[in-house]
Design an enzyme around this catalytic site. Structure first.
Site, PDB file in Angstrom:
ATOM      1  N   LYS A  44      27.865  22.992 -29.318  1.00 28.51           N
ATOM      2  CA  LYS A  44      26.787  23.985 -29.252  1.00 28.51           C
ATOM      3  C   LYS A  44      25.604  23.422 -30.047  1.00 28.51           C
ATOM      4  O   LYS A  44      25.799  22.828 -31.118  1.00 28.51           O
ATOM      5  CB  LYS A  44      27.268  25.303 -29.857  1.00 28.51           C
ATOM      6  N   SER A  74      26.276  34.150 -27.553  1.00 33.22           N
ATOM      7  CA  SER A  74      25.251  33.141 -27.470  1.00 33.22           C
ATOM      8  C   SER A  74      25.762  31.759 -27.075  1.00 33.22           C
ATOM      9  O   SER A  74      24.970  30.901 -26.673  1.00 33.22           O
ATOM     10  CB  SER A  74      24.541  33.039 -28.816  1.00 33.22           C
ATOM     11  N   SER A 116      29.936  35.779 -30.185  1.00 34.11           N
ATOM     12  CA  SER A 116      29.286  34.692 -29.429  1.00 34.11           C
ATOM     13  C   SER A 116      30.209  33.606 -28.908  1.00 34.11           C
ATOM     14  O   SER A 116      29.788  32.747 -28.130  1.00 34.11           O
ATOM     15  CB  SER A 116      28.185  34.053 -30.277  1.00 34.11           C
TER      16      SER A 116
END
Lengths: 483, 482
Positions: free
Chosen positions: A76, A151, A175
């Site tokens: 990420k 997210s 997330s």
């Protein structure tokens, strides 16, 4: 080769069926071909990946072994990676080349993982749809009209589309778990303090926790084994031995006491998801679990508490992006105030600005007690709800999300509607307990996730239950069409 | 109207740790800009603070020394504001739960009396960097070497009533932190800085007047001047019908005036909240007790002991205990010579003026305590007179010999005490001044007393100062009377 799980890759590499370089090349080609339709990567580090793959193959040739040696993953884009842009999907960090590696990145590299690149996300991890990225929205491979959740939506989309077998994510209010649910993956948010936050760009420091997204519980166990552990560079990281997650997978579930919180099955939950969750419960009963209803009464206050605490911390954490030392700086600042106002005004997106303003307000003189302190009290109540519940049950089970994936743009102008999607996941962050989402069926061709919550540091229990369930079911093995 | 001044001070003492409060960077002064700034000090995204345990020890030792309540659970908080030399956009400090709570410190006033000053609290925090406005062609340079340097902010009660008291208090804090070895006290390098909160009120009024805060005053002399200037400004303002406004002011030593920096309405809302990256610091009783055992004898304890053990005056005792080095020097001199009064006089007199003249600290004194003690011993046993002793002291300072004895020997300064030798010297001198002798003998008592000094002077001159003055007096009297 892209259909292989991490565990299968480990066996294939060990048996010399293929090399890390071959595997990495195949996946890089697949990313080049398919990712334009998904937008899951912000940066693909092909050259560096092949270099790491060659090094991994050399280590293996030299006699080294290790489950992750030569295994491709991706990070990420809020984990700092030395020499590689680390953008947090924000314009303000568009040109930011991190000068150091996050502990998670360093540990996975040491274990031999090959990083294929940096994954798209909501800007500064603020969002549940991965639509707020400066680099454009991420699409869900199960239906590219739909969001992949957020997210960590880039991580979820990339793994679900078999562009990479597993990825890192971060979970502040769901997330990791929510995008895992929306893309048919297994995703784990560890106990707060289990995984080092050093080098993970902060959204809300007291809630943020890094963890894995993968296609099975076993793969999550493999990745977490390398990610978890004490780090003296993070004062909130706990100095406690890391369990043998792989060994724990095989424990039978006989006698497992599961609690179903009635608050998780009330109004707002799509009844089709409720049915899928109950079918999962039936399966676990067959495996020997017993089930009882429990109460988590403070949950009703969780969303307001979360949306005070997280923005409050964010408003402070994001102050360092001021155009002075790194990141975006506005053109021709006329004064110091102009430099700050325009650099931040132009550099941050709308949702980030909204949360900075909410947080600034909540911490302001005269409002601190009414908002921030009150939210901390709710947080303690939520924590004691869980501690009480875990006196009676070993595990708490419920839906990960109230609805399946929604259409891109559908909730764009209604932030509160989007915030409500976090209802089932944020309590684990507020309490600091570990949580896992696993695939449990489909509604209209879109995946449904079941969430498991366990007491502090019982990640091994979560992985164990999910793995046993995945031995008995094949939801997790289903791939989106065309991928 | 009679006015009373009310002063409270905030002193920032830079803690003498090797590394910063939340990172491993060095804290040395004067390095090239940004060479002592790590990823953490630069506020790089993703970096996290780790508390330097040594700063906790130092703060607790300070707390014990001022008999304060120790914050057994103390909490770091973020003070949020934007400034270019504040890399994270917040300063990590302590707010609701400081490491040191209420304590006090006694100061010695000029007349030797003691006054107790309350200390509200002392807390740990990180320093900011420096903005450099020169040499950048209209732009500002940022040096983050100082960012993250550990500070102990010591906040006094508004118990101080004059600029002189304020200076005495700062000196007492200065002495204390140096005794404890937690701060080098170098004010020129900014290791000890002072913010002065000053207000005035009509004598007898209970309520405080509106205060102004003078920021960052960095010498004892400037503290006194800045406060006196501010008192005067406030009194004149009020007497002219104006009102003091709450504001931050800056002292300009070149113009000897304070001027407004920012008013209350421009004050920041710092939005303090507990720092989520740092856990509360919990001090175990054993930790605090072990630190208590490491406390040295403190300035006030030493001052009391100097008075009772050596019979020194309150003033002498407080001067000699003002620094650990001075006190140690004095006691070493006493060890050698055994006479506290003489030792005190020499240390505070000849030695201090020598050090002042040379601009040296006592630990770099050209005359060692051993040498000075040896010199005083030769005064005590009449080997040399006080006057010769000053010559010997100067010779020691100029490194003309290893000890007083060596210099006395080499320069032949030994006092003449042989009665026969002195008598023949006197006879010679009197013969050479026969006219004056006659005048003396003819004079009355009052005149004789005046003229006697002339003969003593001639005698000492003839002996090059070496004749024992007591013997000279006695024998001379006999000869002149006889």
């Amino acid at each position: 080769m892209h259909r292989l799980t991490l565990a299968q890759i480990a066996r294939g590499l060990a048996a010399k069926e293929f090399s890390s370089v071959e595997l990495s090349e195949a996946l890089l080609a697949r990313i080049a071909e398919l990712d334009p339709g998904l937008n899951s990567f912000i940066t693909v580090t092909a050259e560096q990946a092949l270099e790491q793959a060659r090094a991994a193959d050399a280590r293996r040739a030299a006699g080294e072994s290790g489950a992750l040696l030569g295994a491709p993953i991706a990070h990420k884009d809020l984990f700092c990676t030395k020499g590689v842009r680390t953008s947090c999907a924000s314009k303000i960090l568009d040109d930011f080349i991190a000068p150091y590696d996050a502990t998670v990145v360093e540990r996975l590299a040491a274990a031999g993982c090959v990083s294929l690149g940096k994954l798209n996300m909501d800007e500064f991890a603020m969002g549940s749809a991965s639509e707020s990225s400066h680099y454009g929205p991420v699409r869900n491979p199960w239906n590219t009209e739909c969001v992949p959740g957020g997210s960590s939506g880039g991580s979820a989309a990339a793994v679900a589309a078999r562009l990479v077998p597993a990825a890192t994510g971060s979970d502040t209010g769901g997330s990791i778990r929510q995008p895992a649910a929306l893309t048919n993956l297994t995703g784990l948010k560890p106990t707060y303090g289990r995984v080092s936050r050093w080098g993970m760009i902060a959204y809300a420091s007291s809630l943020d926790q890094g963890g894995p997204l993968a296609r099975s519980a076993e793969d999550c166990a493999l990745l977490l084994s390398a990610m978890a552990g004490f780090d003296p560079k993070d004062s909130t990281c706990v100095d406690q031995p890391v369990d043998d997650y792989l060994a724990a997978l095989h424990r039978p579930l006989a006698g497992l006491r599961i609690g179903l919180p009635r608050e998780y099955f009330g109004a707002g939950l799509d009844p089709r998801l409720s049915d899928a969750v109950m079918a999962c419960v039936e399966e676990l009963k067959k495996l020997g679990a017993t089930v009882k209803e429990i109460g988590l009464p403070s949950m009703q206050h969780a969303i307001p508490a979360y949306y005070v605490i997280a923005p409050a911390e964010a408003s402070s954490n994001l102050s360092r992006f001021d155009g002075v030392r790194f990141g975006y700086r506005c053109e021709n600042p006329q004064s110091l105030e102009d430099l700050y106002k325009r650099s931040r005004g132009e550099g941050f997106g709308a949702e980030v600005k909204r949360r900075i303003m909410v947080g600034t307000y909540a911490l302001s003189a005269g409002y601190y007690d009414a908002y921030y302190l009150k939210a901390q009290k709710i947080r303690r109540l939520i924590r004691s709800d869980f501690i009480g519940a875990f006196q009676e049950v070993d595990l708490i089970l419920g839906p990960t999300t109230p609805n399946p994936a929604w259409k891109l743009g559908e909730k764009g102008d209604d932030p509160v509607a989007a915030y409500l999607e976090d209802i089932y996941t944020i309590t684990a962050n507020l309490a600091g307990i570990p949580g896992l989402s696993m695939p449990a069926g489909f509604v209209d061709g879109l995946p449904v996730g079941v969430q498991l919550l366990a007491p502090y540091f019982q990640e091994s229990r979560l992985l164990n239950v999910a793995h046993q369930y995945q031995q008995a079911t094949d939801w997790h093995q289903r791939a989106p069409e065309g991928y | 109207m009679q006015w009373e001044t009310v002063i409270g001070l905030e002193i920032h003492a830079q803690l003498a740790t090797r590394s910063k409060i939340f990172s491993g960077s060095a804290t040395a002064f004067g390095a090239e800009p940004n060479t002592q700034a790590s990823l953490i000090d630069l506020g790089m995204p993703g970096t996290l603070p780790v508390l330097n345990e040594e700063t906790v020890r130092m703060a607790v030792r300070f707390g014990l020394a001022i008999e304060a309540e120790i914050g057994h659970t103390n909490v770091f908080a973020r003070k949020n504001y934007f400034y270019p030399d504040l890399p994270k956009g917040y300063q990590t400090s302590q707010m609701d739960k400081p490491i040191v709570g209420k304590g006090h410190l006694d100061i010695t006033l000029e007349d030797g009396t003691l006054k107790r000053i309350g200390i509200t609290r002392a807390h740990l925090e990180e320093d900011a960097g420096k903005s450099l406005h020169e040499d950048f062609h209209g732009m500002t340079g940022i040096d983050l070497n100082r960012a993250g340097t550990p500070l102990l902010e010591i906040v006094s009660e508004p118990d101080i009533r004059s600029a002189k008291e304020a200076v005495a208090y700062v000196k007492a804090i200065h002495a204390l932190v140096r005794y404890l070895g937690i701060c080098d006290g170098n004010m020129a390098e900014g290791s000890l800085r002072c913010d002065c909160n000053v207000s005035v009120r009509p004598r007898g009024q209970e309520a405080f007047g509106t205060r102004a805060e003078i920021k960052n005053v960095n010498s004892f002399r400037f503290i006194e001047k800045a406060i006196n200037h501010e008192i005067q400004r406030q009194i004149e303002l009020i007497e002219d019908g104006g009102k003091v406004i709450q504001e931050t002011r800056l002292y300009d030593p070149n113009k000897d005036e304070t001027r407004s920096m920012r008013g209350k309405e421009e004050a920041n809302d710092y939005r303090y909240f507990p720092c989520p990256d740092l856990l509360p610091v919990v001090l175990e009783d054993g930790f605090v007790e072990r630190l208590r055992e490491t406390l040295p004898e403190l300035p006030n304890q030493k001052r009391e002991r100097f008075q009772s053990q050596y019979g020194l005056s309150a003033y002498d005792a407080s001067v000699l205990s003002a620094s650990r080095e001075m006190a140690e020097y004095f006691e070493a001199v006493f060890e050698v010579c055994g006479d506290a009064k003489l030792a005190a006089n020499w240390v505070m007199g000849e030695l201090s003026s020598l050090l002042n003249k040379e601009g040296l600290e006592i630990e770099r004194s050209p005359v060692s305590a051993e040498q000075l003690g040896g010199l005083i011993r030769r005064i005590q046993d009449n080997t040399i007179s006080g006057k010769i002793a000053k010559m010997v002291f100067e010779a020691l300072a100029a490194d003309e010999g290893a000890s007083a004895d060596a210099i006395i020997e080499r320069k032949g300064l030994k006092q003449v005490t042989d009665t026969g030798a002195i008598e023949s010297m006197l006879d010679e001198m009197l013969a050479a001044n026969a006219a004056q002798v006659e005048q003396y003998r003819a004079a009355d008592e009052a005149k004789r007393a005046k003229m006697f000094g002339f003969f003593v002077g001639q005698a000492m001159k003839a002996s090059k100062g070496k004749a024992n003055p007591g013997q000279v007096n006695e024998l001379l009297k006999k000869k002149l009377e006889g």
